[in-house]
Design an enzyme around this catalytic site. Structure first.
Site, PDB file in Angstrom:
ATOM      1  CG  ASN A   7     -17.575  -1.537   8.027  1.00 53.00           C
ATOM      2  OD1 ASN A   7     -17.574  -2.770   8.046  1.00 53.00           O
ATOM      3  ND2 ASN A   7     -16.641  -0.822   7.419  1.00 53.00           N
ATOM      4  NE  ARG A  82     -16.842  -3.239   3.809  1.00 50.16           N
ATOM      5  CZ  ARG A  82     -15.678  -3.674   4.256  1.00 50.16           C
ATOM      6  NH1 ARG A  82     -15.338  -3.492   5.511  1.00 50.16           N
ATOM      7  NH2 ARG A  82     -14.853  -4.282   3.438  1.00 50.16           N
ATOM      8  CG  HIS A 171     -10.545  -3.130  -0.811  1.00 51.95           C
ATOM      9  ND1 HIS A 171      -9.272  -3.607  -0.978  1.00 51.95           N
ATOM     10  CD2 HIS A 171     -10.790  -3.183   0.511  1.00 51.95           C
ATOM     11  CE1 HIS A 171      -8.761  -3.932   0.199  1.00 51.95           C
ATOM     12  NE2 HIS A 171      -9.675  -3.696   1.129  1.00 51.95           N
ATOM     13  CG  HIS A 199      -8.128   0.205  -0.715  1.00 49.05           C
ATOM     14  ND1 HIS A 199      -9.055   1.141  -0.317  1.00 49.05           N
ATOM     15  CD2 HIS A 199      -7.825  -0.506   0.400  1.00 49.05           C
ATOM     16  CE1 HIS A 199      -9.302   1.007   0.976  1.00 49.05           C
ATOM     17  NE2 HIS A 199      -8.561  -0.001   1.432  1.00 49.05           N
ATOM     18  N   GLY A 201      -4.303  -0.613   2.340  1.00 49.69           N
ATOM     19  CA  GLY A 201      -4.603  -0.474   3.775  1.00 49.69           C
ATOM     20  C   GLY A 201      -4.141  -1.734   4.474  1.00 49.69           C
ATOM     21  NE  ARG A 232      -6.658 -10.318   4.355  1.00 52.30           N
ATOM     22  CZ  ARG A 232      -7.559  -9.439   3.963  1.00 52.30           C
ATOM     23  NH1 ARG A 232      -7.977  -9.423   2.718  1.00 52.30           N
ATOM     24  NH2 ARG A 232      -8.049  -8.564   4.801  1.00 52.30           N
ATOM     25  CG  ASP A 273       1.081  -0.246  11.837  1.00 55.70           C
ATOM     26  OD1 ASP A 273       1.632   0.581  11.073  1.00 55.70           O
ATOM     27  OD2 ASP A 273       0.056   0.005  12.487  1.00 55.70           O
ATOM     28  CG  MET A 274       3.705   0.544   5.379  1.00 57.33           C
ATOM     29  SD  MET A 274       4.913  -0.698   4.862  1.00 57.33           S
ATOM     30  CE  MET A 274       4.095  -1.484   3.501  1.00 57.33           C
ATOM     31  N   GLY A 323      -1.529   3.998   1.332  1.00 54.74           N
ATOM     32  CA  GLY A 323      -1.501   4.820   0.116  1.00 54.74           C
ATOM     33  C   GLY A 323      -1.673   6.308   0.416  1.00 54.74           C
ATOM     34  CD  GLU A 379     -13.569   1.497   2.182  1.00 52.66           C
ATOM     35  OE1 GLU A 379     -12.826   1.922   3.106  1.00 52.66           O
ATOM     36  OE2 GLU A 379     -13.519   0.328   1.763  1.00 52.66           O
TER      37      GLU A 379
HETATM   38  P1  ADP Z   1      -8.205  -0.966   6.683  1.00 48.80           P
HETATM   39  O1  ADP Z   1      -7.827  -1.746   5.477  1.00 48.80           O
HETATM   40  O2  ADP Z   1      -8.373  -1.798   7.906  1.00 48.80           O
HETATM   41  O3  ADP Z   1      -9.286   0.046   6.458  1.00 48.80           O
HETATM   42  P2  ADP Z   1      -6.461   1.324   6.726  1.00 48.80           P
HETATM   43  O4  ADP Z   1      -6.861   1.760   5.367  1.00 48.80           O
HETATM   44  O5  ADP Z   1      -6.811   2.187   7.868  1.00 48.80           O
HETATM   45  O6  ADP Z   1      -6.894  -0.154   7.027  1.00 48.80           O
HETATM   46  O7  ADP Z   1      -4.886   1.149   6.693  1.00 48.80           O
HETATM   47  C1  ADP Z   1      -4.169   0.635   7.761  1.00 48.80           C
HETATM   48  C2  ADP Z   1      -2.720   0.584   7.351  1.00 48.80           C
HETATM   49  O8  ADP Z   1      -2.265   1.900   7.052  1.00 48.80           O
HETATM   50  C3  ADP Z   1      -1.829   0.037   8.438  1.00 48.80           C
HETATM   51  O9  ADP Z   1      -1.018  -0.972   7.918  1.00 48.80           O
HETATM   52  C4  ADP Z   1      -0.956   1.215   8.791  1.00 48.80           C
HETATM   53  O10 ADP Z   1       0.337   0.782   9.030  1.00 48.80           O
HETATM   54  C5  ADP Z   1      -0.958   2.041   7.533  1.00 48.80           C
HETATM   55  N1  ADP Z   1      -0.581   3.437   7.812  1.00 48.80           N
HETATM   56  C6  ADP Z   1      -1.287   4.387   8.439  1.00 48.80           C
HETATM   57  N2  ADP Z   1      -0.561   5.524   8.516  1.00 48.80           N
HETATM   58  C7  ADP Z   1       0.619   5.274   7.929  1.00 48.80           C
HETATM   59  C8  ADP Z   1       1.807   6.034   7.680  1.00 48.80           C
HETATM   60  N3  ADP Z   1       1.914   7.306   8.059  1.00 48.80           N
HETATM   61  N4  ADP Z   1       2.821   5.462   7.045  1.00 48.80           N
HETATM   62  C9  ADP Z   1       2.744   4.173   6.653  1.00 48.80           C
HETATM   63  N5  ADP Z   1       1.660   3.410   6.839  1.00 48.80           N
HETATM   64  C10 ADP Z   1       0.611   3.944   7.471  1.00 48.80           C
END
Ligand code: ADP
Length: 602
Positions: A7, A82, A171, A199, A201, A232, A273-274, A323, A379
């Site tokens: 990837n 990918r 995705h 999805h 992330g 975004r 970052d969430m 999620g 994935e």
């Molecule tokens: P990608 O789209 O790059 O594959 P991921 O699916 O790994 O990304 O998701 C990354 C996101 O998941 C980040 O924004 C991170 O903040 C969020 N994240 C990971 N763990 C947690 C958590 N425990 N609570 C809230 N958000 C989380």
């Protein structure tokens, strides 16, 4: 079968060796901070390796070399890549050959940030792993089933067609994977379920997966549309861009940067970052609270819309980093969805800990008609599975060609004698255009066909003249004309009804010859050998392209060295499958081939 899954992204490279049958990870690495100070980390532990070089190509070569050294004799049977954009061309994974590479290159315009890097990964890996098959798995492929109404943007049609502007969706590998996981968990068939997959992330998208097919998705022509994401914006009034361009004197590059890198959660809360946003919002930070509200509101809005699009929903699935891991986000999205039949179990929601051992958790109440599921997406594993399936099927895929479909409108085959009665003594047909079967042509000449109820004008004559008159009409034409005609093989007109035919110079009352054509496939003896069929076999043909996939039963095989491979159906049949007239390569299954199930005529 051990598959190396590669990837290659803009700032990171992930490589994993996965045992495709079990999903077991054998080894892997991540190269991060590409373009700055790249660092390679191995899944199996050991030193982190810093690279002196910044370039993707060098880092990728170093990483794959190191991985190969660490394999210590573990065989690799194939490589799954990918690839972000498969455009119109790819509706499933494909084995990579020169033409596939070229098509991925041709699609660079549509995905300038991703496809060049994906392609580079393919080319380098092909040098390093020369003797094994390489497979491309596309992010867009799962959404190939989007109906026209969902993939069309309301801009001038010519412009959209010229530049391939439409919704593609992304995705896809994740939406596909979690849909299948959900069906398995619910002990149901995918074709019986209406799912909404979320999805969430760094990038976020929703899909409406209706009976196994993606029929709506929130990302569009690019991954910028739809939900609020890390950096975004997702949906935005396009008028804002025109307005800001004027007010701030922004260039196209500025707008690109603004919407892709400076917006979304980052634009609202200053961080993307969430986890940080949730932390800061509990500490009372207004920007973070608003970011969380806007983010979850948008997801809820889409869930409501997709439930409406499908006329209901059986399960809503949460996946991706947010999620899978955030009870707060799941709670904010899924609360008060009772009107849809989805009732959240807050305790279960808070206790979810997904792992490789527990990939799916149901966090809805027992009485909830709509299930709320958190599912660990994978994935990489899905890419390994798709690559392995394709490699195992390679012979089938390579040897069975697709069958082009031609949709025939109503027409008449005519004898020289009847032609002269209708058009005058000594008249000869004139060629309007040649047809695909060698020697056949559509003539300029047309007649009026008259039945007991109605008449149909401008019925085209096909040439050259034949020993028997024959008029081929659809079932819809039959009702209109008021004639009850049988389904017949071409030339078998004994005991069929006749009708009146009017030409410019005369009228003929045909005693027989009106038929509804038996759908059939013309093929050469060589084609017949490839498909494993004989003349006059009856087969089934599965048409999986188009908005309304269906299987045509009772299809007659007709073999002659004079024919060209082509299936003929009438307009009713073509419309039933929503095939466009003259579409080539419209048949598709098992890597582009028609599935033929054989039965002999007794
Ligand atoms: P990608 O789209 O790059 O594959 P991921 O699916 O790994 O990304 O998701 C990354 C996101 O998941 C980040 O924004 C991170 O903040 C969020 N994240 C990971 N763990 C947690 C958590 N425990 N609570 C809230 N958000 C989380």
């Amino acid at each position: 079968m051990n598959i190396l899954v590669l990837n290659c992204g803009s700032s990171s490279i992930k490589a994993e060796i996965i045992e495709a049958e079990t999903g077991q990870r054998l080894n892997g690495l991540k190269a991060e901070r590409l373009g700055e100070a790249p660092i390679i980390t191995f899944d199996s532990g050991g030193d982190q390796i810093s690279c002196n070089t910044k370039g993707h190509e060098e880092v990728l070569k170093i990483a794959l070399d190191l991985l190969q050294q660490r394999l210590k004799g573990t065989p690799i049977h194939g490589v799954g890549h990918r690839v972000v954009h498969g455009g119109e061309d790819f509706d499933q994974a494909v084995k990579i050959d020169a033409s596939v590479e070229q098509k991925i290159e041709d699609l660079i315009d549509l995905a300038p940030l991703h496809n060049p890097i994906n392609l580079q990964g393919i080319r380098i890996a092909k040098e390093l792993f020369k003797d094994v098959p390489h497979v491309a798995v596309f992010d867009t492929a799962f959404h190939h089933t989007l109906p026209k109404r969902a993939k069309t943007y309301a801009i001038p049609v010519d412009l959209a067609e010229k530049h391939q502007v439409r919704r593609y969706g992304f995705h896809g590998t994740s939406h596909d994977y979690v849909s299948k996981m959900a069906a398995e968990f619910l002990q149901s068939e995918l074709r019986e379920l209406r799912l909404i997959t979320c999805h969430l992330g760094n990038g976020c998208s929703l899909a409406a997966v209706e009976y196994g097919r993606s029929i709506e998705t929130s990302m569009g022509m690019t991954p910028l549309e739809g939900l609020v994401m890390g950096t975004r914006s997702g949906d935005i009034d396009p008028g804002i861009l025109i307005y800001l361009k004027e007010k701030e004197n922004l260039s196209i590059n500025d707008i690109d940067h603004l919407l892709n890198k400076q917006s979304g959660l980052k634009g609202l809360a200053g961080v993307n970052d969430m986890r940080d946003i949730i932390q800061k919002s509990t500490e009372g930070d207004d920007g973070s609270r608003l970011a969380l509200q806007v983010f979850t509101h948008r997801v809820r809005k889409y869930i409501g819309a997709y439930a409406a699009v499908m006329g209901g929903v059986d399960a809503i699935i949460f996946t991706g980093g947010i999620g899978e891991n955030s009870p707060v986000v799941r709670h904010r999205v899924a609360q008060r969805l009772d009107f849809l039949g989805a009732v959240i179990n807050e305790d279960k929601n808070h206790d979810i800990r997904l792992s490789h051992e527990q990939k799916v958790v149901d966090f809805s109440m027992n009485h909830s008609r709509v299930k709320l599921l958190a599912i660990k997406t994978d994935e990489q594993y899905s890419i390994a599975q798709q690559a392995a399936n394709l490699i195992q099927e390679k012979n089938k895929v390579n040897t069975v060609p697709p069958i082009p479909i031609a949709v025939s409108g109503r027409h008449m085959h005519i004898t020289q004698e009847t032609l002269e009665q209708l058009f005058g003594k000594g008249y000869e047909l004139t060629v309007k255009k040649p047809l695909s079967q060698p020697g056949q042509f559509a003539a300029n000449e047309q007649v009026t066909v008259v039945g007991p109820k109605n008449k149909i004008e401008r019925v085209r004559i096909l040439g050259p003249c034949r020993p028997k008159n024959q008029i081929e009409i659809s079932r819809t034409d039959e009702f209109f004309l008021g004639i009850d005609v049988p389904v017949r093989e071409s030339g078998k007109t004994t005991n069929t009804p006749g009708c009146k035919v009017i030409g410019p110079k005369g009228t003929v009352d045909l005693e027989e010859g009106v038929i509804c054509a038996w759908r059939h496939i013309h093929m050469t003896p060589d084609d017949a050998a490839i498909f494993g069929v004989k003349d006059r076999d009856i087969v089934e043909v599965e048409v999986s392209e188009g908005d309304r996939a269906l299987t045509f039963g009772n299809v007659l095989i007709r073999v002659s060295p004079k024919y060209k491979l082509e299936m003929h159906i009438d307009t009713d049949e073509g419309n039933a499958a929503e095939l466009s007239r003259g579409a080539t390569g419209a048949l598709n299954a098992t890597g582009g081939a028609a599935k033929l199930k054989k039965r002999r005529i007794s």
